[in-house]
Design a protein around this motif. Structure first.
Motif, PDB file in Angstrom:
ATOM      1  N   ASP A 479       1.026  -1.234  -0.091  1.00  0.00           N
ATOM      2  CA  ASP A 479       0.047  -0.001   0.056  1.00  0.00           C
ATOM      3  C   ASP A 479       0.939   1.278  -0.225  1.00  0.00           C
ATOM      4  O   ASP A 479       0.526   2.214  -0.487  1.00  0.00           O
ATOM      5  CB  ASP A 479      -1.013  -0.041   1.202  1.00  0.00           C
ATOM      6  CG  ASP A 479      -1.941  -0.935   1.153  1.00  0.00           C
ATOM      7  OD1 ASP A 479      -2.210  -1.264  -0.008  1.00  0.00           O
ATOM      8  OD2 ASP A 479      -2.615  -1.482   2.223  1.00  0.00           O
ATOM      9  N   GLU A 507      -4.427  10.778  -8.550  1.00  0.00           N
ATOM     10  CA  GLU A 507      -5.694  10.047  -8.400  1.00  0.00           C
ATOM     11  C   GLU A 507      -5.921   9.826  -6.758  1.00  0.00           C
ATOM     12  O   GLU A 507      -6.895   9.339  -6.452  1.00  0.00           O
ATOM     13  CB  GLU A 507      -5.914   8.586  -8.881  1.00  0.00           C
ATOM     14  CG  GLU A 507      -5.781   8.592 -10.495  1.00  0.00           C
ATOM     15  CD  GLU A 507      -7.092   9.259 -11.051  1.00  0.00           C
ATOM     16  OE1 GLU A 507      -8.179   8.949 -10.769  1.00  0.00           O
ATOM     17  OE2 GLU A 507      -6.810  10.168 -12.032  1.00  0.00           O
ATOM     18  N   ILE A 508      -4.914  10.076  -5.978  1.00  0.00           N
ATOM     19  CA  ILE A 508      -4.792   9.746  -4.648  1.00  0.00           C
ATOM     20  C   ILE A 508      -5.136  11.237  -3.749  1.00  0.00           C
ATOM     21  O   ILE A 508      -4.740  12.085  -4.333  1.00  0.00           O
ATOM     22  CB  ILE A 508      -3.586   9.168  -4.131  1.00  0.00           C
ATOM     23  CG1 ILE A 508      -3.052   8.202  -5.007  1.00  0.00           C
ATOM     24  CG2 ILE A 508      -3.557   8.781  -2.687  1.00  0.00           C
ATOM     25  CD1 ILE A 508      -4.103   6.836  -5.138  1.00  0.00           C
ATOM     26  N   LEU A 529      -5.264   3.298  -0.098  1.00  0.00           N
ATOM     27  CA  LEU A 529      -6.400   2.731   0.689  1.00  0.00           C
ATOM     28  C   LEU A 529      -7.260   1.951  -0.500  1.00  0.00           C
ATOM     29  O   LEU A 529      -7.053   2.077  -1.685  1.00  0.00           O
ATOM     30  CB  LEU A 529      -7.221   3.780   1.164  1.00  0.00           C
ATOM     31  CG  LEU A 529      -6.766   4.367   2.440  1.00  0.00           C
ATOM     32  CD1 LEU A 529      -7.530   5.483   3.276  1.00  0.00           C
ATOM     33  CD2 LEU A 529      -6.111   3.657   3.401  1.00  0.00           C
ATOM     34  N   PRO A 530      -7.999   1.002   0.044  1.00  0.00           N
ATOM     35  CA  PRO A 530      -8.928   0.298  -0.854  1.00  0.00           C
ATOM     36  C   PRO A 530      -9.357   1.197  -2.159  1.00  0.00           C
ATOM     37  O   PRO A 530      -9.401   0.834  -3.192  1.00  0.00           O
ATOM     38  CB  PRO A 530      -9.930  -0.357  -0.241  1.00  0.00           C
ATOM     39  CG  PRO A 530      -9.127  -0.631   1.290  1.00  0.00           C
ATOM     40  CD  PRO A 530      -8.362   0.457   1.327  1.00  0.00           C
ATOM     41  N   GLU A 531     -10.072   2.496  -1.573  1.00  0.00           N
ATOM     42  CA  GLU A 531     -10.900   3.342  -2.478  1.00  0.00           C
ATOM     43  C   GLU A 531      -9.840   3.917  -3.328  1.00  0.00           C
ATOM     44  O   GLU A 531     -10.155   4.154  -4.773  1.00  0.00           O
ATOM     45  CB  GLU A 531     -11.632   4.396  -1.765  1.00  0.00           C
ATOM     46  CG  GLU A 531     -10.992   5.198  -0.857  1.00  0.00           C
ATOM     47  CD  GLU A 531     -10.885   4.654   0.595  1.00  0.00           C
ATOM     48  OE1 GLU A 531     -10.894   5.560   1.507  1.00  0.00           O
ATOM     49  OE2 GLU A 531     -10.988   3.578   0.687  1.00  0.00           O
ATOM     50  N   ASP A 532      -8.495   4.003  -3.152  1.00  0.00           N
ATOM     51  CA  ASP A 532      -7.524   4.635  -3.978  1.00  0.00           C
ATOM     52  C   ASP A 532      -7.144   3.551  -4.939  1.00  0.00           C
ATOM     53  O   ASP A 532      -6.829   3.826  -6.329  1.00  0.00           O
ATOM     54  CB  ASP A 532      -6.360   4.853  -3.183  1.00  0.00           C
ATOM     55  CG  ASP A 532      -6.400   5.663  -2.100  1.00  0.00           C
ATOM     56  OD1 ASP A 532      -7.237   6.982  -2.139  1.00  0.00           O
ATOM     57  OD2 ASP A 532      -5.941   5.645  -1.116  1.00  0.00           O
ATOM     58  N   ARG A 533      -7.191   2.180  -4.835  1.00  0.00           N
ATOM     59  CA  ARG A 533      -7.047   1.175  -5.568  1.00  0.00           C
ATOM     60  C   ARG A 533      -7.966   1.149  -6.565  1.00  0.00           C
ATOM     61  O   ARG A 533      -7.698   0.822  -8.003  1.00  0.00           O
ATOM     62  CB  ARG A 533      -6.641  -0.096  -4.894  1.00  0.00           C
ATOM     63  CG  ARG A 533      -5.469  -0.294  -3.899  1.00  0.00           C
ATOM     64  CD  ARG A 533      -5.448  -1.489  -3.628  1.00  0.00           C
ATOM     65  NE  ARG A 533      -4.125  -1.919  -2.713  1.00  0.00           N
ATOM     66  CZ  ARG A 533      -2.814  -2.055  -3.433  1.00  0.00           C
ATOM     67  NH1 ARG A 533      -2.918  -2.428  -4.619  1.00  0.00           N
ATOM     68  NH2 ARG A 533      -1.756  -2.419  -2.747  1.00  0.00           N
ATOM     69  N   VAL A 534      -9.235   1.537  -6.314  1.00  0.00           N
ATOM     70  CA  VAL A 534     -10.216   1.644  -7.407  1.00  0.00           C
ATOM     71  C   VAL A 534     -10.192   2.611  -8.380  1.00  0.00           C
ATOM     72  O   VAL A 534     -10.133   2.279  -9.371  1.00  0.00           O
ATOM     73  CB  VAL A 534     -11.639   1.624  -6.800  1.00  0.00           C
ATOM     74  CG1 VAL A 534     -12.748   1.607  -7.587  1.00  0.00           C
ATOM     75  CG2 VAL A 534     -11.954   0.256  -5.653  1.00  0.00           C
ATOM     76  N   ARG A 535      -9.562   3.687  -7.603  1.00  0.00           N
ATOM     77  CA  ARG A 535      -9.502   4.911  -8.627  1.00  0.00           C
ATOM     78  C   ARG A 535      -8.242   4.535  -9.554  1.00  0.00           C
ATOM     79  O   ARG A 535      -8.409   5.005 -10.756  1.00  0.00           O
ATOM     80  CB  ARG A 535      -9.241   6.165  -7.782  1.00  0.00           C
ATOM     81  CG  ARG A 535     -10.244   6.750  -7.025  1.00  0.00           C
ATOM     82  CD  ARG A 535      -9.611   8.022  -6.401  1.00  0.00           C
ATOM     83  NE  ARG A 535     -10.853   8.414  -5.241  1.00  0.00           N
ATOM     84  CZ  ARG A 535     -10.723   8.346  -3.986  1.00  0.00           C
ATOM     85  NH1 ARG A 535      -9.565   7.804  -3.620  1.00  0.00           N
ATOM     86  NH2 ARG A 535     -11.569   8.807  -3.313  1.00  0.00           N
ATOM     87  N   LYS A 537      -7.228   1.564 -10.747  1.00  0.00           N
ATOM     88  CA  LYS A 537      -7.769   0.825 -11.757  1.00  0.00           C
ATOM     89  C   LYS A 537      -8.646   1.345 -12.767  1.00  0.00           C
ATOM     90  O   LYS A 537      -8.502   0.913 -13.941  1.00  0.00           O
ATOM     91  CB  LYS A 537      -8.435  -0.452 -10.888  1.00  0.00           C
ATOM     92  CG  LYS A 537      -7.656  -1.299 -10.091  1.00  0.00           C
ATOM     93  CD  LYS A 537      -8.498  -2.584  -9.430  1.00  0.00           C
ATOM     94  CE  LYS A 537      -7.573  -3.302  -8.781  1.00  0.00           C
ATOM     95  NZ  LYS A 537      -8.217  -4.403  -7.956  1.00  0.00           N
ATOM     96  N   ARG A 538      -9.497   2.325 -12.312  1.00  0.00           N
ATOM     97  CA  ARG A 538      -9.979   2.945 -13.324  1.00  0.00           C
ATOM     98  C   ARG A 538      -9.508   3.859 -14.093  1.00  0.00           C
ATOM     99  O   ARG A 538      -9.641   4.018 -15.331  1.00  0.00           O
ATOM    100  CB  ARG A 538     -11.302   3.954 -12.704  1.00  0.00           C
ATOM    101  CG  ARG A 538     -12.278   2.751 -11.949  1.00  0.00           C
ATOM    102  CD  ARG A 538     -13.404   3.785 -11.296  1.00  0.00           C
ATOM    103  NE  ARG A 538     -14.376   2.569 -10.867  1.00  0.00           N
ATOM    104  CZ  ARG A 538     -15.465   3.161 -10.194  1.00  0.00           C
ATOM    105  NH1 ARG A 538     -15.713   4.589  -9.915  1.00  0.00           N
ATOM    106  NH2 ARG A 538     -16.427   2.404  -9.600  1.00  0.00           N
TER     107      ARG A 538
END
Length: 547
Positions: A479, A507-508, A529-535, A537-538
């Protein structure tokens, strides 16, 4: 509120009801995505490029067209559906436009709030028993959304109107004029097969197995393209003649007799132009394909009845000329189908290649890097300054440009011309500018947007592809993502890494991004954080595949 960024795309409207016109994302070769309004026209996607050939519009050519070229209508290359250009707008382009508008609105709001606080306090403390000091500190602006467009398809140039386009399946019609281009589609397959056969023939004698494999693949490609083309035309004809779903055909189009029966339903015999010897050669090659594909090339009893010189148990022979003959006979059948689609044979049918006087790109001596091909709204001088700023930045950070070096590099331009070009760059977010009381050229420094746009022509590399690679490496690790570790993994220098790493870091949220000074990195590290990983990936999906 003044929407200064959004106003760049304004074409009408008043007050809060703006009418906007946004640029359409393009492929690397300058084509735009199109999407057929006919929901049965698989796969619906295609791309439309510029006109690249000047072809006189004769009566014979016009007779095969659905439209006069260069109208405000488009033809679906898969189904022949004709509709207004707007009906072919790609849904991903609509999503891209929404993302771009959202980005510009957010930046306009941030600018407005910053200006409001600055005007309210003037950068000074308030008076009275309670003193309030305004400190305006803005995070780094996020770069504009970027949307990848790819050119992975069969590229064609219409031999009737000269339009460049690309399809992702077998295309029946030119999307500009609607003339049948089926024969061109198969002709491209013939060219590729010829190249494969030539490659196999040039393989040395000590690589006979490899040569046989190459010839076998070329032979299979002919039958695959031939079968798919016949099936596509048959389904098109059945759809036009009957609204009910077309019947299941299995592998009927791998057999001449069964294919003939299918086309009898449409009142058509695509094999009628073949001589007896050509028809026999076609049938033999279809059987040969079955032996190679399903029997490891070993002749069986069934194939031996088709080929007089074949012996059971021996390996079927493949030579380049046989494959070329197979492709040429297939082309003759496809030409007949093309004539049926257009109501008459193509005037170009007797020529091995489309008679196109392709326009060679005109090289502007003032623009050797072809910067005007970039889809931007700024002058050539502004583009040159953007490339120069990218080339003369040693580390990819955002330090102010040396004004004297800029003057020396562009000594053929007046100071007024340079000022206006810098203002263009600032207006489109490529630089941040500040003026001094003494006049002269304004101080300015590159933004991330400048590197993402101009590093390509400056260094002949793709900074967006770099971002994708860095993002994937960031997601594959812990992370806590370190720029130094990513640099070691990629082997890149700091100049190349910084824009890509910063692009991902945008993106973070700022609270999880380090911008500590004293390091060679614009962003030394960030935490996911998990929501950052989503960002992230998008971001990868957006950059690699479009929205």
């Amino acid at each position: 509120m003044k929407f200064s960024r959004l106003n760049r795309y304004r074409t009408g409207g008043a007050g809060n009801h703006m009418r906007l016109s946004l640029p359409v994302p393009r492929t690397p070769d300058g084509r735009v995505y199109r999407f057929s309004p006919n929901d049965t026209a698989h796969p619906r996607h295609f791309v439309l490029g510029p006109v690249v050939a000047e072809i006189p519009l004769t009566d014979a050519l016009r007779a095969r067209m659905k439209l006069v070229p260069r109208t405000k209508q488009t033809v679906c290359p898969y189904s022949g559906t004709v509709a207004d250009d707007d009906a072919f707008r790609h849904p991903d382009d609509v999503k891209a436009a929404v993302e771009l508008v959202k980005h510009e609105v957010v930046q306009d709001v941030q600018d407005a709030l910053a200006d409001m606080l600055k005007n309210a306090f003037g950068g000074r403390s308030s008076r009275g028993p309670i003193r309030v000091t305004a400190s305006i500190e803005r995070g780094a602006p996020r770069p504009k959304p970027r949307f990848a467009r790819r050119d992975l398809m069969r590229e064609l140039v219409c031999d009737h109107c000269g339009r460049d386009y690309g399809v992702f399946a077998i295309g029946l019609f030119c999307p500009d004029c609607g003339a049948p281009n089926l024969r061109l589609h198969f002709l491209r397959e013939v060219e590729l097969v010829n190249d494969q056969a030539s490659l196999a023939e040039n393989v040395g004698a000590d690589h006979e197995e490899l040569a046989y494999r190459l010839l076998g693949n070329a032979h299979e490609d002919v039958l695959t393209a031939f079968e798919a083309t016949l099936k596509t035309v048959y389904f098109h004809g059945k759809t036009k003649a009957d609204a009910s779903p077309p019947p299941k055909v299995g592998n009927d189009f791998q057999n001449v007799d069964r294919a003939r029966q299918r086309f009898e339903e449409l009142g058509l015999d695509p094999f009628e132009d073949l001589s007896e010897s050509e028809l026999a050669a076609l049938k033999l090659n279809i059987q040969k394909r079955h032996i190679i594909g399903h029997n490891l090339g070993v002749v069986d009893d069934r194939f031996a009845t088709h080929a007089n010189d074949a012996k059971v148990g021996e390996t079927v022979q493949l030579v380049g000329e046989d494959i070329r003959q197979f492709a040429a006979i297939g082309q003759k059948v496809i030409d007949r189908l093309d004539a049926w689609l257009g109501g008459s044979p193509s005037p170009t049918i007797d020529q091995s290649l489309p008679p196109l006087a392709i326009k060679e790109p005109v090289m502007n001596p003032d623009d050797p890097k072809n910067l005007m091909a970039l889809d931007l709204q700024i002058s050539l001088l502004a583009r040159k300054i953007g490339v120069w700023a990218a080339e003369n930045c040693p580390d990819g950070q955002h330090d102010f440009v040396d004004a004297e070096k800029l003057r020396d590099a562009f000594d053929g331009n007046t100071e007024g011309e340079l000022e206006e070009a810098i203002a263009e760059l600032e207006m489109d977010g490529f630089v941040e500018m500040s003026r001094t009381l003494g006049g002269g050229l304004p101080d300015f420094r590159p933004t991330l947007e400048l590197y993402l746009t101009f590093d390509g022509p400056a260094f002949d590399r793709d900074p967006i592809a770099d971002t994708v690679q860095v993002a994937e490496l960031a997601l594959s690790g812990s992370d806590s993502v370190s720029a130094e570790k990513i640099r070691e993994q990629t082997g890149w220098d700091v100049r190349r890494l910084n824009p890509a790493f910063e692009h991902v870091a945008r993106e973070i949220p700022d609270g999880r991004v380090s911008r500590a000074s004293g390091t060679p990195f614009t962003v030394p590290f960030f935490h996911l954080l998990p929501e950052d990983r989503v960002r992230v990936k998008r971001l990868i999906s957006r950059l690699r595949h479009g929205i």
